[in-house]
Design an enzyme around this catalytic site. Sequence first.
Site, PDB file in Angstrom:
ATOM      1  N   PHE A   1      20.246  67.980  42.969  1.00  0.00           N
ATOM      2  CA  PHE A   1      19.009  67.458  42.372  1.00  0.00           C
ATOM      3  C   PHE A   1      19.299  66.253  41.480  1.00  0.00           C
ATOM      4  O   PHE A   1      18.417  65.477  41.147  1.00  0.00           O
ATOM      5  CB  PHE A   1      18.236  68.548  41.628  1.00  0.00           C
ATOM      6  CG  PHE A   1      18.753  68.911  40.261  1.00  0.00           C
ATOM      7  CD1 PHE A   1      18.557  68.073  39.174  1.00  0.00           C
ATOM      8  CD2 PHE A   1      19.417  70.114  40.054  1.00  0.00           C
ATOM      9  CE1 PHE A   1      19.024  68.417  37.912  1.00  0.00           C
ATOM     10  CE2 PHE A   1      19.887  70.459  38.811  1.00  0.00           C
ATOM     11  CZ  PHE A   1      19.692  69.603  37.728  1.00  0.00           C
ATOM     12  N   LYS A   2      20.562  66.091  41.132  1.00  0.00           N
ATOM     13  CA  LYS A   2      20.943  64.944  40.304  1.00  0.00           C
ATOM     14  C   LYS A   2      20.727  63.610  41.013  1.00  0.00           C
ATOM     15  O   LYS A   2      20.638  62.575  40.369  1.00  0.00           O
ATOM     16  CB  LYS A   2      22.399  65.084  39.868  1.00  0.00           C
ATOM     17  CG  LYS A   2      22.580  66.271  38.952  1.00  0.00           C
ATOM     18  CD  LYS A   2      24.028  66.507  38.591  1.00  0.00           C
ATOM     19  CE  LYS A   2      24.160  67.631  37.593  1.00  0.00           C
ATOM     20  NZ  LYS A   2      23.790  68.949  38.178  1.00  0.00           N
ATOM     21  N   ASP A   3      20.636  63.623  42.338  1.00  0.00           N
ATOM     22  CA  ASP A   3      20.321  62.388  43.066  1.00  0.00           C
ATOM     23  C   ASP A   3      19.042  61.752  42.509  1.00  0.00           C
ATOM     24  O   ASP A   3      18.952  60.537  42.385  1.00  0.00           O
ATOM     25  CB  ASP A   3      20.092  62.691  44.557  1.00  0.00           C
ATOM     26  CG  ASP A   3      21.402  62.883  45.322  1.00  0.00           C
ATOM     27  OD1 ASP A   3      22.427  62.327  44.914  1.00  0.00           O
ATOM     28  OD2 ASP A   3      21.378  63.591  46.345  1.00  0.00           O
TER      29      ASP A   3
ATOM     30  N   LEU B   1      19.668  60.265  38.882  1.00  0.00           N
ATOM     31  CA  LEU B   1      20.730  59.245  38.858  1.00  0.00           C
ATOM     32  C   LEU B   1      20.337  57.994  39.622  1.00  0.00           C
ATOM     33  O   LEU B   1      20.663  56.878  39.217  1.00  0.00           O
ATOM     34  CB  LEU B   1      22.025  59.826  39.423  1.00  0.00           C
ATOM     35  CG  LEU B   1      22.887  60.540  38.379  1.00  0.00           C
ATOM     36  CD1 LEU B   1      23.963  61.365  39.045  1.00  0.00           C
ATOM     37  CD2 LEU B   1      23.518  59.544  37.408  1.00  0.00           C
TER      38      LEU B   1
END
Length: 355
Positions: free
Chosen positions: A82-84, A87
């Site tokens: 989910f950091k995509d 970021l």
Amino acid sequence: MPEKLPQLDRDTLRQWSVVSYPSLVKELCSLFIGPELIPRDDLNDLIDRAFSRFRHKEVVHLSRLRNGLNVLELWHGVTYAFKDLSLCCATQFLQYFLEKRKKHITVVVGTSGDTGSAAIESVQGAENVDIIVLLPKGRCTKIQELQMTTVLRENVHVFGAEGSSDELDEPIKAVFADVAFVKEHSLMSLNSINWSRVLVQMAHHFFAYFRCAPTLDLHPPPPVEVVVPSGGAGSLAAGFIAQKMGLPIHLVAAVNYNDIIHRTIQRGDFSLSEAVKPTLASAMDIQVPYNMERIFWLLSGSDSQVTRALMEQFERTRSVSLPKELHSKPSPLLSGSRLRSQVPGGRAGCWADPG
Ligand SMILES: *Cc1c(COP(=O)(O)O)cnc(C)c1O
């Protein structure tokens, strides 16, 4: 994070309730990033570009299971973390300012998996950014190690180090403590306390709320419970800020054996345990959830002095007992739950351990 949070009235919530996920991110960001910093048209373009490589046409999707249970699918980015989502936006903002100021920077990231892959994906090929990723050899999942070590771009530099990710943090911390060195080499980190990442993650909570709330016409609007798998508490802080802006959500922090957030919320026990315990959910194997500082700040009524004193005490003693006001139990707005996932090698499975 701004001194005063914007408050959303019912009309704004109603307008936001029918827009797409990228539009929600745009609306939210525009509340915190004024046109003098990034004009609205540019902001929209940057956010569109950030999500251009996502596999799902909605970018984020809410899946409906049985008995009113829903799952927010935040994994449609290139690396599946989910950091995509946050970021990609953070590095678009970063590149925007670097281009404007004709500057170059080097991002240094230590990772146990998800952050490294997503950070590399978000800056690979960028002209004004180099990225150095340090990973603990043999302690990331195979697929994440491959995601990180197989990107053939000149600006991506990946190194394997012996030891745990906590041990890896020590030299990185020392590098960033050397202010002259950081300046000389234009270094920066992109960790989970980066405000632009938290800001974008707020959109997850709004999106989930609007898809789950049966109606916005009731007074007050119906609450929705959001269970947040937590490690560094970035998503939890994002939800807490959204709540303070007027989103009627009830947050539940879910942790694994590494349960400092759970202990803090339940009984004000903000203290390190002896060591990180490896679990199947390695992205949540975190000892020090730095975003709790933001939650303390909000719980203390934006009292910076109280918050700073707490964090300084934590830095010194690694153990703080929170004053009652900061963990009123049972809190109507925030609760914790420990989910025990078995360590690698065991059979996959978890069970809830409330209280
Ligand atoms: C990063 C991550 C977490 C922890 O998120 P925080 O916002 O740092 O609490 C949990 N699960 C997965 C899969 C992650 O990648």
